[in-house]
Design an enzyme around this catalytic site. Structure first.
Site, PDB file in Angstrom:
ATOM      1  N   SER A  44      30.650   1.516 -26.206  1.00  0.00           N
ATOM      2  CA  SER A  44      31.317   1.873 -27.459  1.00  0.00           C
ATOM      3  C   SER A  44      30.737   3.132 -28.115  1.00  0.00           C
ATOM      4  O   SER A  44      31.430   3.798 -28.876  1.00  0.00           O
ATOM      5  CB  SER A  44      31.235   0.707 -28.446  1.00  0.00           C
ATOM      6  N   ASP A 328      29.117   1.189 -39.074  1.00  0.00           N
ATOM      7  CA  ASP A 328      29.480  -0.236 -39.172  1.00  0.00           C
ATOM      8  C   ASP A 328      28.252  -1.076 -38.822  1.00  0.00           C
ATOM      9  O   ASP A 328      27.123  -0.610 -38.984  1.00  0.00           O
ATOM     10  CB  ASP A 328      30.707  -0.553 -38.303  1.00  0.00           C
ATOM     11  N   HIS A 331      27.196   0.710 -35.023  1.00  0.00           N
ATOM     12  CA  HIS A 331      27.340   2.091 -34.561  1.00  0.00           C
ATOM     13  C   HIS A 331      26.891   3.114 -35.584  1.00  0.00           C
ATOM     14  O   HIS A 331      27.188   2.967 -36.775  1.00  0.00           O
ATOM     15  CB  HIS A 331      28.809   2.343 -34.176  1.00  0.00           C
TER      16      HIS A 331
END
Ligand SMILES: *[C@@H]1O[C@H](CO)[C@@H](O)[C@H](O)[C@H]1NC(C)=O
Ligand SMILES: *[C@@H]1O[C@H](CO)[C@@H](O)[C@H](O)[C@H]1NC(C)=O
Ligand SMILES: *[C@@H]1O[C@H](CO)[C@@H](O)[C@H](O)[C@H]1NC(C)=O
Ligand SMILES: *[C@@H]1O[C@H](CO)[C@@H](O)[C@H](O)[C@H]1NC(C)=O
Ligand SMILES: *[C@@H]1O[C@H](CO)[C@@H](O)[C@H](O)[C@H]1NC(C)=O
Ligand SMILES: *[C@@H]1O[C@H](CO)[C@@H](O)[C@H](O)[C@H]1NC(C)=O
Length: 373
Positions: A44, A328, A331
């Site tokens: 991610s 978040d 991340h």
């Protein structure tokens, strides 16, 4: 010293922010990029839309993701640019590297991004969140790209020459811990292996994958080490810190993996003199005091998160986003990514990259290996 560092990094971030305006508007640039192509493998941290079409909770093509990105929500797990986006800018590319899921034309000769949220070195990692593209599958997708490039360039030898000149970034392993080993309710690995054994098993499989990438023509490869996975807001919320500032067992796991990854970089560089592999020391880069470079909030993300540690849809995020290390629950913010990318490209501290940074890697003239008879 600390003050100098702050100034340097802020100046770098500013000049990047400025140069980006140029970049995003797609002004024609005569300048050639420093490498003709850039291929990206990862999770991610690098995903730029590959998970959008998959049935998984690990996808973020909704607001407020992308609030600072010109195209809005794209599937990037960030408010703005990912580290590899900024690297593409620093390398002189005119456009960001397209995700495999959407790259359809001859643009692929300049590179493809295969990264997928929740994916790992092990095929099963991230399974509890839904579909994802593991490192093995990302390599299969790359094989498809290589065959297309042979078609586009018309000759296998031309494609090989081209692929030899590209930069390859590979950043895998976080999900093999946070979405595998440390979730004993879903995975058996912690019952089967000690942490030490697990790092060994992961690196063994990773080695085979990296060798496969080399077989497909990769010669300049950046291997991104694991960061401080025990310092994310989600990790702290989930595991608690037992009095320290981060979750020690997660960070220790990162360090064990990284030690073996550095050894692998040495081994690969010894064995293959026609190639160069570098290690990106994300752990060390994340270990400094973030307040020295102007961050104010270290232990909470900028957006309100859901049960997965991702931003809850359509909630207004914090205003002063450059104050936050995290966007978040997991991340980094774009502001953090700017610093990481700039240190990966051009090492600030000698230990940021090993044995060299990307700006030097891309300049190397590598000779084809002469096999002794
Ligand atoms: C390729 O994709 C872009 C954007 O996803 C789309 O606009 C374009 O029409 C596609 N081209 C082809 C040849 O399919
Ligand atoms: C928590 O910290 C104490 C004191 O440092 C230590 O004795 C204990 O083992 C720690 N517990 C865990 C679960 O790490
Ligand atoms: C982490 O590693 C340090 C240093 O090796 C060790 O002292 C500590 O006990 C480890 N903590 C955990 C929770 O594994
Ligand atoms: C490097 O070469 C040694 C000796 O030939 C071999 O045992 C080892 O498996 C090789 N490692 C890699 C990563 O290719
Ligand atoms: C900006 O961030 C600080 C924390 O660093 C917070 O106290 C303040 O309320 C924020 N301001 C706005 C306008 O969001
Ligand atoms: C540079 O790296 C070394 C070794 O990791 C570390 O001890 C030192 O604090 C770092 N210096 C800066 C300014 O980050």
């Amino acid at each position: 010293m600390a003050c100098g560092m702050k100034l340097l990094l802020v100046a770098t971030a500013l000049s990047l922010a400025l140069s980006t305006q140029h970049f995003v508007q797609g002004k024609p640039q005569v300048r050639e990029p420093q490498v003709p192509c850039f291929f990206i493998f990862g999770d991610s941290v690098s995903d730029n839309g590959n998970n959008n079409l998959l049935p998984t909770f690990a996808k973020v093509n909704y607001s407020p993701y992308g609030v600072d990105f010109p195209q809005g929500p794209t599937g990037r797990f960030c408010n703005g640019r990912n580290i590899v986006d900024v690297l593409a800018e620093l390398l002189g590319f005119e456009n960001y590297i397209p995700p495999f899921a959407y790259a359809n034309g001859s643009e692929i000769v300049k590179g493809v991004n295969y990264a997928s949220g929740a994916a790992g070195i092990r095929k099963e990692s991230g399974r509890q969140l839904g579909a994802r593209i593991s490192m093995g599958e990302q390599l299969k997708n790359h094989r498809t790209t290589v065959l297309r490039i042979i078609d586009i360039l018309g000759k296998r030898s031309l494609a090989k020459k081209h692929l030899n000149k590209c930069l390859y970034s590979v950043g895998m392993g976080s999900n093999d811990y946070i979405n595998n080993y440390f979730l004993p309710q879903y995975y058996q690995t912690s019952k089967k292996y000690t942490l030490e054994e697990y790092a060994e098993v992961l690196i063994k499989q990773y080695t085979q994958q990296i060798l496969r990438l080399r077989k497909y023509g990769a010669r300049k490869v950046s291997l991104v080490g694991l960061g401080l996975i025990g310092c994310t807001p989600d990790a702290i919320k989930t595991y608690g810190t037992n009095g320290s500032s981060c979750v020690e067992k997660l960070n220790n796991a990162s360090q064990q993996f990284n030690q073996k990854l550095v050894a692998l970089v040495d081994e690969l560089n010894t064995n293959f003199t026609d190639s160069k592999f570098i290690y990106v020391n994300s752990y060390e880069m994340g270990s400094g005091d973030p307040t020295l470079v102007g961050f104010k909030v270290l232990d909470a993300g900028c957006c309100e998160v859901d049960q997965y540690g991702q931003c809850a849809p359509n909630k207004t995020p914090c205003q002063n986003r450059t104050d936050y290390v995290f966007w978040d629950g997991f991340h980094p913010s774009e502001a953090s990514n700017l610093i990481s990318a700039s240190r990966t490209y051009s090492a600030y501290n000698a230990s940021d990259t090993y044995p060299m940074d990307i700006s030097h890697l891309v300049q190397l003239q590598l000779e084809p290996q002469v096999t002794a008879i």
